[in-house]
Design an enzyme around this catalytic site. Structure first.
Site, PDB file in Angstrom:
ATOM      1  N   CYS A  64      56.241  44.970  20.973  1.00  0.00           N
ATOM      2  CA  CYS A  64      55.128  45.389  21.308  1.00  0.00           C
ATOM      3  C   CYS A  64      55.484  46.080  22.210  1.00  0.00           C
ATOM      4  CB  CYS A  64      53.767  45.353  21.696  1.00  0.00           C
ATOM      5  SG  CYS A  64      52.919  46.168  21.823  1.00  0.00           S
ATOM      6  N   CYS A  84      44.222  38.252  10.760  1.00  0.00           N
ATOM      7  CA  CYS A  84      44.065  39.250  12.191  1.00  0.00           C
ATOM      8  C   CYS A  84      45.767  39.215  12.018  1.00  0.00           C
ATOM      9  CB  CYS A  84      44.326  37.725  13.337  1.00  0.00           C
ATOM     10  SG  CYS A  84      45.083  38.525  15.091  1.00  0.00           S
ATOM     11  N   CYS A 141      51.206  38.239  27.800  1.00  0.00           N
ATOM     12  CA  CYS A 141      51.379  38.366  26.148  1.00  0.00           C
ATOM     13  C   CYS A 141      52.117  37.497  26.396  1.00  0.00           C
ATOM     14  CB  CYS A 141      50.712  39.762  25.732  1.00  0.00           C
ATOM     15  SG  CYS A 141      51.203  39.756  24.206  1.00  0.00           S
ATOM     16  N   CYS A 192      51.956  44.167  27.975  1.00  0.00           N
ATOM     17  CA  CYS A 192      50.668  43.253  29.039  1.00  0.00           C
ATOM     18  C   CYS A 192      51.192  41.881  29.629  1.00  0.00           C
ATOM     19  CB  CYS A 192      49.415  42.393  27.860  1.00  0.00           C
ATOM     20  SG  CYS A 192      48.972  43.886  27.331  1.00  0.00           S
ATOM     21  N   GLU A 252      53.633  37.336  13.423  1.00  0.00           N
ATOM     22  CA  GLU A 252      52.809  36.590  12.676  1.00  0.00           C
ATOM     23  C   GLU A 252      51.489  36.980  12.214  1.00  0.00           C
ATOM     24  OE1 GLU A 252      54.376  35.154  16.767  1.00  0.00           O
ATOM     25  OE2 GLU A 252      52.309  34.706  16.487  1.00  0.00           O
TER      26      GLU A 252
END
Ligand code: SF4
Length: 350
Positions: free
Chosen positions: A110, A103, A117, A114, A90
């Protein structure tokens, strides 16, 4: 075939020379690609036939494909890009005053995990290549020109999309060199911000990185709360993180931004303000509060507007520069990684 966007200008010049070509062609090629956004090699009128043949035989100028894009009522545009191997990432374009910020993502998924997230729930699939990081910006630059206005220009970059950019240090560094290069995109150093979750060994290497703005995802000044939100805090707790932050070379009058995701009843209490004030140096820090953007299935909640305002004013009162970043694009699945998940679940936009 390797992507031509993998190269910095210096690397391209070296490659050309090692293949018996003229190194000055690197400048011309960069000008055509990154300044004029001309990807049709036949149009590169000042590049020799010999160099063009060499490029055509050895390198690809393929960019990621836009498989979906949506515009929010607030003007934020979100894109789902498909890479050469079919993976998707994205990227988001956010308008604000006289800026248009992209961004960008640095990885597919990832590894940091976290707990707030959406991307963190997906795990790491792979790093993006340097060409995919650079190509993301080039693709959207061209898309905006073709679909919005020929004069539409991206002005800023934040590495705050999917992935931990410092986990993909070398490729993100190369792309950043291209973003800053006067013969490349030519963005100013202050127009690029890299946000990290706190990968201490890589933070210590930032003296060797182009001098851009650095943001640290802090989210709590208490070890127990930060570990709950960011498992990376187990390996690199606040003490180790702040020792590493001291090694970041800061030019005069520049400060580190601390991103602080405000979550109801978790890190929005008076004791959290106290802990922040104990941890952060007023002169060298900026605090950016981000009210948590709830997504379907998220376990956390956004604090009330009153509490958000109080948290900001209390930090300002104590001499800290503190602002609230309003969440953007809520109506187009703006939580990091959410669009990709929806796409994979139901192929929403096929
Ligand atoms: S917030 Fe950033 S570092 Fe943390 S899991 Fe999500 S993408 Fe990774």
């Amino acid at each position: 075939m390797q992507s031509l966007f993998d190269f910095t200008r210096e690397e391209l010049a070296e490659t050309l020379v090692s293949h018996g070509q003229n190194k000055f062609a690197a400048k011309q090629i960069f000008d055509w690609i990154y300044k004029k956004n001309q990807l049709d090699i036949n149009e590169w009128s000042n590049v020799s036939k010999k160099v063009k043949e060499f490029i055509l035989q050895n390198y690809s100028l393929e960019l990621p494909e836009v498989v979906w894009q949506g515009e929010s009522v607030d003007g934020t545009r979100k894109f789902l890009l498909k890479l050469k191997d079919g993976e998707t990432i994205e990227t988001v374009v956010i308008p604000a005053k006289n800026r248009l910020t992209q961004c960008i993502s640095s990885q597919v998924g990832c590894a940091i995990g976290c707990t707030f997230c959406h991307t963190g729930t997906q795990g790491l699939t792979r790093h993006l290549t340097a060409g995919e990081v650079t190509g993301q910006f080039l693709k959207i630059t061209i898309w905006l020109k073709e679909n919005v206005h020929p004069e539409e220009r991206l002005t800023n970059i934040v590495y705050m999309g999917q992935g931990e950019p410092l986990h993909n240090y070398e490729n993100v560094k190369k792309a950043t060199i291209n973003f800053l290069d006067d013969f490349g995109f030519g963005l100013g150093q202050r127009r690029i911000t890299l946000s990290t979750s706190g990968l201490v060994p890589k933070i210590k290497m930032l003296h060797d990185f182009p001098p851009i703005n650095i943001a640290i995802s802090l989210h709590s000044a208490k070890n127990s709360t930060r570990t709950q939100l960011m498992p990376i805090n187990k390996a690199y707790d606040l003490k180790r993180l702040f020792e590493a932050i001291k090694s970041i070379p800061l030019k005069a009058h520049r400060r580190i931004t601390y991103e602080y995701l405000l979550i109801r009843d978790l890190n929005d209490q008076d004791s959290d303000i106290e802990a922040l004030c104990e941890l952060l140096n007023r002169k060298e820090s900026k605090v950016n509060l981000i009210p948590f953007n709830e997504y379907p299935g998220s376990e956390y909640k956004q604090p009330t507007q009153k509490r958000i305002q109080y948290f900001m004013e209390e930090l300002n009162r104590r001499g800290y520069t503190c602002t609230v970043r309003q969440t953007k694009g809520d109506d187009i699945l703006a939580a990091c990684g959410q669009l990709k998940s929806e796409y994979e679940k139901v192929n929403l936009w096929d």
